[in-house]
Design a protein around this motif. Sequence first.
Motif, PDB file in Angstrom:
ATOM      1  N   ILE A  51      73.692  66.320  38.448  1.00 30.21           N
ATOM      2  CA  ILE A  51      73.433  67.703  38.861  1.00 30.21           C
ATOM      3  C   ILE A  51      73.228  67.774  40.364  1.00 30.21           C
ATOM      4  CG2 ILE A  51      71.817  69.632  38.644  1.00 30.21           C
ATOM      5  CD1 ILE A  51      71.408  68.820  35.723  1.00 30.21           C
ATOM      6  N   LYS A  52      72.432  66.853  40.919  1.00 30.22           N
ATOM      7  CA  LYS A  52      72.163  66.871  42.358  1.00 30.22           C
ATOM      8  C   LYS A  52      73.444  66.621  43.148  1.00 30.22           C
ATOM      9  CE  LYS A  52      69.746  67.136  46.076  1.00 30.22           C
ATOM     10  NZ  LYS A  52      69.257  68.472  46.517  1.00 30.22           N
ATOM     11  N   GLY A  53      74.233  65.637  42.729  1.00 28.02           N
ATOM     12  CA  GLY A  53      75.480  65.363  43.428  1.00 28.02           C
ATOM     13  C   GLY A  53      76.413  66.550  43.393  1.00 28.02           C
ATOM     14  N   ALA A  54      76.453  67.244  42.264  1.00 24.53           N
ATOM     15  CA  ALA A  54      77.305  68.425  42.140  1.00 24.53           C
ATOM     16  C   ALA A  54      76.806  69.549  43.033  1.00 24.53           C
ATOM     17  CB  ALA A  54      77.337  68.885  40.685  1.00 24.53           C
ATOM     18  N   GLU A  55      75.499  69.710  43.115  1.00 24.88           N
ATOM     19  CA  GLU A  55      74.932  70.755  43.971  1.00 24.88           C
ATOM     20  C   GLU A  55      75.363  70.562  45.425  1.00 24.88           C
ATOM     21  OE1 GLU A  55      70.580  72.542  45.388  1.00 24.88           O
ATOM     22  OE2 GLU A  55      70.678  70.840  44.003  1.00 24.88           O
ATOM     23  N   VAL A  56      75.248  69.335  45.905  1.00 20.19           N
ATOM     24  CA  VAL A  56      75.616  69.037  47.293  1.00 20.19           C
ATOM     25  C   VAL A  56      77.106  69.281  47.531  1.00 20.19           C
ATOM     26  CG1 VAL A  56      75.793  67.197  49.012  1.00 20.19           C
ATOM     27  CG2 VAL A  56      73.726  67.394  47.598  1.00 20.19           C
ATOM     28  N   SER A  57      77.943  68.782  46.635  1.00 17.07           N
ATOM     29  CA  SER A  57      79.392  68.921  46.806  1.00 17.07           C
ATOM     30  C   SER A  57      79.842  70.373  46.694  1.00 17.07           C
ATOM     31  CB  SER A  57      80.125  68.075  45.772  1.00 17.07           C
ATOM     32  OG  SER A  57      79.855  66.709  45.958  1.00 17.07           O
ATOM     33  N   ALA A  58      79.288  71.096  45.723  1.00 20.59           N
ATOM     34  CA  ALA A  58      79.688  72.492  45.538  1.00 20.59           C
ATOM     35  C   ALA A  58      79.243  73.347  46.718  1.00 20.59           C
ATOM     36  CB  ALA A  58      79.109  73.030  44.237  1.00 20.59           C
ATOM     37  N   GLU A  59      78.030  73.091  47.221  1.00 17.82           N
ATOM     38  CA  GLU A  59      77.551  73.871  48.363  1.00 17.82           C
ATOM     39  C   GLU A  59      78.449  73.647  49.580  1.00 17.82           C
ATOM     40  OE1 GLU A  59      73.508  74.710  50.997  1.00 17.82           O
ATOM     41  OE2 GLU A  59      73.438  73.314  49.297  1.00 17.82           O
ATOM     42  N   ALA A  60      78.829  72.392  49.808  1.00 19.15           N
ATOM     43  CA  ALA A  60      79.711  72.095  50.939  1.00 19.15           C
ATOM     44  C   ALA A  60      81.065  72.774  50.768  1.00 19.15           C
ATOM     45  CB  ALA A  60      79.884  70.587  51.078  1.00 19.15           C
ATOM     46  N   ALA A  61      81.591  72.780  49.549  1.00 17.77           N
ATOM     47  CA  ALA A  61      82.917  73.350  49.307  1.00 17.77           C
ATOM     48  C   ALA A  61      82.922  74.872  49.423  1.00 17.77           C
ATOM     49  CB  ALA A  61      83.414  72.940  47.926  1.00 17.77           C
ATOM     50  N   LEU A  62      81.795  75.504  49.114  1.00 18.73           N
ATOM     51  CA  LEU A  62      81.734  76.963  49.111  1.00 18.73           C
ATOM     52  C   LEU A  62      81.212  77.536  50.415  1.00 18.73           C
ATOM     53  CD1 LEU A  62      80.271  77.448  45.512  1.00 18.73           C
ATOM     54  CD2 LEU A  62      82.607  77.984  46.239  1.00 18.73           C
ATOM     55  N   SER A  63      80.626  76.707  51.264  1.00 20.23           N
ATOM     56  CA  SER A  63      80.003  77.183  52.497  1.00 20.23           C
ATOM     57  C   SER A  63      81.043  77.481  53.569  1.00 20.23           C
ATOM     58  CB  SER A  63      79.028  76.142  53.042  1.00 20.23           C
ATOM     59  OG  SER A  63      77.934  75.962  52.171  1.00 20.23           O
ATOM     60  N   GLY A  64      80.718  78.446  54.419  1.00 25.05           N
ATOM     61  CA  GLY A  64      81.510  78.693  55.611  1.00 25.05           C
ATOM     62  C   GLY A  64      82.851  79.324  55.378  1.00 25.05           C
ATOM     63  N   LEU A  65      83.115  79.768  54.164  1.00 20.97           N
ATOM     64  CA  LEU A  65      84.411  80.400  53.894  1.00 20.97           C
ATOM     65  C   LEU A  65      84.240  81.916  53.910  1.00 20.97           C
ATOM     66  CD1 LEU A  65      85.692  78.233  50.898  1.00 20.97           C
ATOM     67  CD2 LEU A  65      86.474  78.115  53.265  1.00 20.97           C
ATOM     68  N   PRO A  66      85.115  82.636  54.594  1.00 20.18           N
ATOM     69  CA  PRO A  66      85.061  84.100  54.517  1.00 20.18           C
ATOM     70  C   PRO A  66      85.344  84.560  53.092  1.00 20.18           C
ATOM     71  CG  PRO A  66      87.075  83.373  55.619  1.00 20.18           C
ATOM     72  CD  PRO A  66      86.224  82.155  55.433  1.00 20.18           C
ATOM     73  N   ALA A  67      84.805  85.689  52.720  1.00 16.72           N
ATOM     74  CA  ALA A  67      84.905  86.167  51.342  1.00 16.72           C
ATOM     75  C   ALA A  67      86.330  86.186  50.801  1.00 16.72           C
ATOM     76  CB  ALA A  67      84.263  87.547  51.225  1.00 16.72           C
TER      77      ALA A  67
END
Length: 337
Positions: A225-241
């Motif tokens: 769960i923790k590893g997924a949280e880190v990876s998903a946050e990085a993948a979803l961050s900084g992208l325009p809507a």
Amino acid sequence: MPRAGTRPTSRDVARAAGVSQAAVSLVLGDKWRGRVAEATAERVREAARTLGYRPNLAARNLRLGRTRTVLLVVPALTTEFFAGVYTGAARVASRHGFGVVLYPSPEGIGPARDPFASAQAALDGVIASSMAAEALTAIRGDQLPLVMLDSDPSGSVGAATVNLDIAGGVRQVTEHLLSLGHRHFLHLAADVASWTFEVRARELAARLREVPGASLRTARAPLSIKGAEVSAEAALSGLPAPDRPTAVVCDDDHLAAGTYKAARRLGLRVPEDLSVTGLDDLALASAIDPELTTVRLDAELFGERGMEALLAVLEGRAPAAGDIPVELVVRGSTGPA
């Protein structure tokens, strides 16, 4: 009837059922089909139950030169899925006078040390998950009658393979999300080199290539769960809507739970801003909020089919063909794009 205080014998069962001892041996050894009538077989089983008869396995094994012991090699028991596989395998094994020894690979995947002084001498066969396939060399399991679970049938080292219809499950997930209008996808992929996870990636990409305007990003995450949280946050961050994925397809339910946490950290709502799917239907799937849309895998049936395939291999029969069906369970984590 046996004398008071004595253990009932096959002769007692034969007498009670009105059949020969040879017929009793065939029925209780599960070798009666085509040789004993079904009604007779049931009469023998009923007589054995009534008398409380139990075969003398030690004597029979000595005659057969077999231990009637099977090794089930799985990844570390981090989820209840492999506990279900064991339960199913042990249920079938017990009906045939076999025992199942569960051996989780200590590192989850990869090599494992020999659990016995001599595995080949102690075992009649092995059932192994592809995620723990490397452990087979260390325990010399690839030199025994072997059934592989979740393994590429075209490249398996086993005498038989038993698979869930993972590809079908991924197609069900994809069609569900496409029907809700999603076109921008993130695949949160398990960072594990295993055929079963390769199938997930391949099927998702193949289906989305057929859809005009669809896009697919991939991020890899440890199976936690923790590893997924880190990876998903990085993948979803900084992208325009307009560029941000509206749907995250996760390789298992733990990765989906981590995605929930990442979404909340980023101020995204599930499913209003982000639809999330898993795969397994663990207890976790209905414990998180909103409950998770996922693919239900029947772990116990998986274990049963694995054990039945190994019994077929040991008896020189062809195991049953065909993948085990899976089912999409739609819950609250998916909504319109």
